[in-house]
Design an enzyme around this catalytic site. Structure first.
Site, short mmCIF file in Angstrom:
data_model
loop_
_atom_site.label_atom_id
_atom_site.label_comp_id
_atom_site.label_asym_id
_atom_site.label_seq_id
_atom_site.Cartn_x
_atom_site.Cartn_y
_atom_site.Cartn_z
CG ASN A 124 44.37 -26.61 43.55
OD1 ASN A 124 44.93 -26.20 44.67
ND2 ASN A 124 44.06 -26.41 42.14
CG PHE B 217 49.18 -19.15 46.95
CD1 PHE B 217 48.46 -19.85 45.79
CD2 PHE B 217 49.49 -17.95 47.16
CE1 PHE B 217 48.37 -19.27 44.49
CE2 PHE B 217 48.46 -17.16 46.71
CZ PHE B 217 47.97 -18.19 45.20
CB SER C 232 44.73 -18.93 43.71
OG SER C 232 45.02 -19.99 44.54
CG ASN D 222 42.73 -23.27 46.29
OD1 ASN D 222 41.31 -23.53 46.53
ND2 ASN D 222 43.42 -23.74 45.57
CB THR D 223 45.17 -17.22 49.20
OG1 THR D 223 46.58 -18.49 49.51
CG2 THR D 223 45.71 -16.59 49.92
CE LYS E 40 45.67 -18.61 36.10
NZ LYS E 40 47.45 -20.51 36.43
CG ASN F 64 43.81 -19.53 38.85
OD1 ASN F 64 43.91 -20.57 39.28
ND2 ASN F 64 44.88 -18.52 39.99
C1 FMN Z 1 46.85 -28.81 41.83
C2 FMN Z 1 47.16 -27.13 41.14
C3 FMN Z 1 47.88 -26.63 41.71
C4 FMN Z 1 47.46 -24.96 40.76
N1 FMN Z 1 48.57 -24.06 41.60
C5 FMN Z 1 48.52 -22.67 40.66
C6 FMN Z 1 48.81 -21.73 41.33
O1 FMN Z 1 49.82 -22.03 42.09
N2 FMN Z 1 49.43 -20.73 40.19
C7 FMN Z 1 48.12 -20.00 39.67
O2 FMN Z 1 48.21 -19.36 39.29
N3 FMN Z 1 47.56 -21.45 39.10
C8 FMN Z 1 47.24 -22.61 39.95
N4 FMN Z 1 46.72 -23.62 39.43
C9 FMN Z 1 45.91 -23.57 38.52
C10 FMN Z 1 46.22 -23.98 37.02
O3 FMN Z 1 47.60 -22.98 36.93
C11 FMN Z 1 44.94 -23.75 35.29
O4 FMN Z 1 44.98 -22.36 35.59
C12 FMN Z 1 43.66 -24.22 36.58
O5 FMN Z 1 45.03 -25.46 36.34
C13 FMN Z 1 42.92 -24.69 34.92
O6 FMN Z 1 43.97 -25.07 33.77
P1 FMN Z 1 43.69 -26.61 33.31
O7 FMN Z 1 42.47 -27.05 33.04
O8 FMN Z 1 44.50 -27.07 31.99
O9 FMN Z 1 44.32 -27.54 34.60
C14 FMN Z 1 46.89 -24.59 40.05
C15 FMN Z 1 45.93 -26.25 39.35
C16 FMN Z 1 45.83 -27.50 39.90
C17 FMN Z 1 45.57 -28.71 39.78
#
Ligand code: FMN
Length: 318
Positions: free
Chosen positions: A96, A100, A164, A166-167, A202, A231
């Protein structure tokens, strides 16, 4: 059965499928019996799935004991242009570059207040705090504090998200000289509130052992409740011949998130919420064996299906 439904759903663009999952959950939730078990309180929904607190009240039925909403920024923002969410089913991964996208702390905190009245009292709602893209890094602390202030009467825990990919520039805020002022600004708001709200930080999976050590040592002096590790892993995804930068979730993170957990566990006795690539009951058990106090799941729920968390909680509770 889920594999079959999944193959059909995966023909649609990933973000559209995500949006469709909300009405689908609303339809099936009333038919689900409540899940109990000692492990329930330890399994939560990771940030980013319910960014705007739209489906909080449905989550206990799907097996979750807690959920982290957001990332929430002070002002609403649209995020990056689409496409910004991709699946890589061969690797059991998501990718992704959302950036935000969220409705801002005013609207979302109002939703949490309403949801809290309907949720079971033991279901915890965490708020993942972020900064607006246009806010310069030098003013980041005030953005994090503003979001915390909006949720001061309804959040069960806060998470400072400096990880993150992406910012632009966000991950540089992991350095103690930037991170500690953010922590203090949020703590100041918490102290003015009526309750004490645990504050987590985080972090990114790419931190090497010495950077992790530097951050953990700095945080230990700051009355932090714990860490959320990790993350997404930053990387490049090629879609229709175009390169996109963003973050990988799911199976590519399984080993690296476990490794970061083990390293952090050696450094500190602080509680650690482990997240990243928990795709099976085995992965979840590995995290608890490595010292995680809680786990969070995003991709594992997408790939494992709507009932994955219920199954996971039942197995872990045995
Ligand atoms: C589409 C998407 C959006 C996410 N948005 C955020 C976010 O806004 N803030 C954040 O701290 N992590 C965000 N994450 C990260 C997840 O909280 C998590 O740390 C990461 O996906 C790893 O866990 P997983 O392997 O179970 O997906 C996002 C992940 C995905 C896939």
């Amino acid at each position: 059965m889920w594999f079959l439904i999944r193959s059909i759903l995966f023909l649609l663009p990933a973000e559209l499928t995500h949006q469709l999952s909300h009405p689908f959950m609303r339809i099936i939730a009333p038919f689900l019996t409540p899940v109990s078990g000692s492990a329930k309180a330890k399994v939560g929904l990771a940030a980013g799935f319910d960014k705007n607190a739209e489906i909080l009240t449905l989550l206990p039925k799907f097996g979750f004991g807690f959920a982290e909403i957001g990332t929430v920024t002070p002002k609403p923002q649209g995020g990056n242009d689409k496409p910004r969410l991709f699946r890589d089913p061969k690797r059991n991964a998501l990718f992704n570059r959302m950036g935000f996208n969220n409705l801002g702390s005013g609207i979302i905190s109002e939703r949490v207040r309403r949801a809290k009245k309907l949720l079971p009292p033991d279901f915890l709602v965490g708020v993942n705090l972020g900064k607006n893209k246009i806010t310069p890094d030098t003013e980041a602390a005030s953005d994090y504090a503003k979001v915390a202030e909006s949720f001061i009467d309804c959040a069960d825990y806060f998470v400072i998200n400096v990880s993150s990919p992406n910012t632009p520039g966000l991950r540089s805020l992991q350095k103690p000289e930037f991170l500690i002022p953010i922590v203090r600004a949020v703590q100041e708001k918490i102290q003015k509130g009526a309750r004490s709200i645990p504050l987590y930080v985080k972090l990114a999976p790419e931190l090497d052992e010495s950077s992790l050590q530097e951050i953990v040592l700095a945080l230990e002096g700051e009355n932090i409740a714990g860490l959320v590790l990790t993350n997404t892993q930053s990387g490049i995804y090629i879609y229709r011949g175009k390169e996109y930068s963003g973050g990988y979730s799911g199976s590519p993170l399984t080993e690296i998130a476990l490794q970061r957990l083990k390293e952090a566990r050696k450094l500190t006795s602080l509680p650690i919420m482990s997240v990243g690539g928990i795709m099976t009951v085995r992965d979840a058990a590995d995290r608890f064996n490595a010292g995680a106090t809680q786990i969070q799941i995003y991709s594992g729920w997408i790939y494992g299906g709507p009932f994955f968390i219920r199954k996971l909680v039942r197995s872990l509770s045995k």
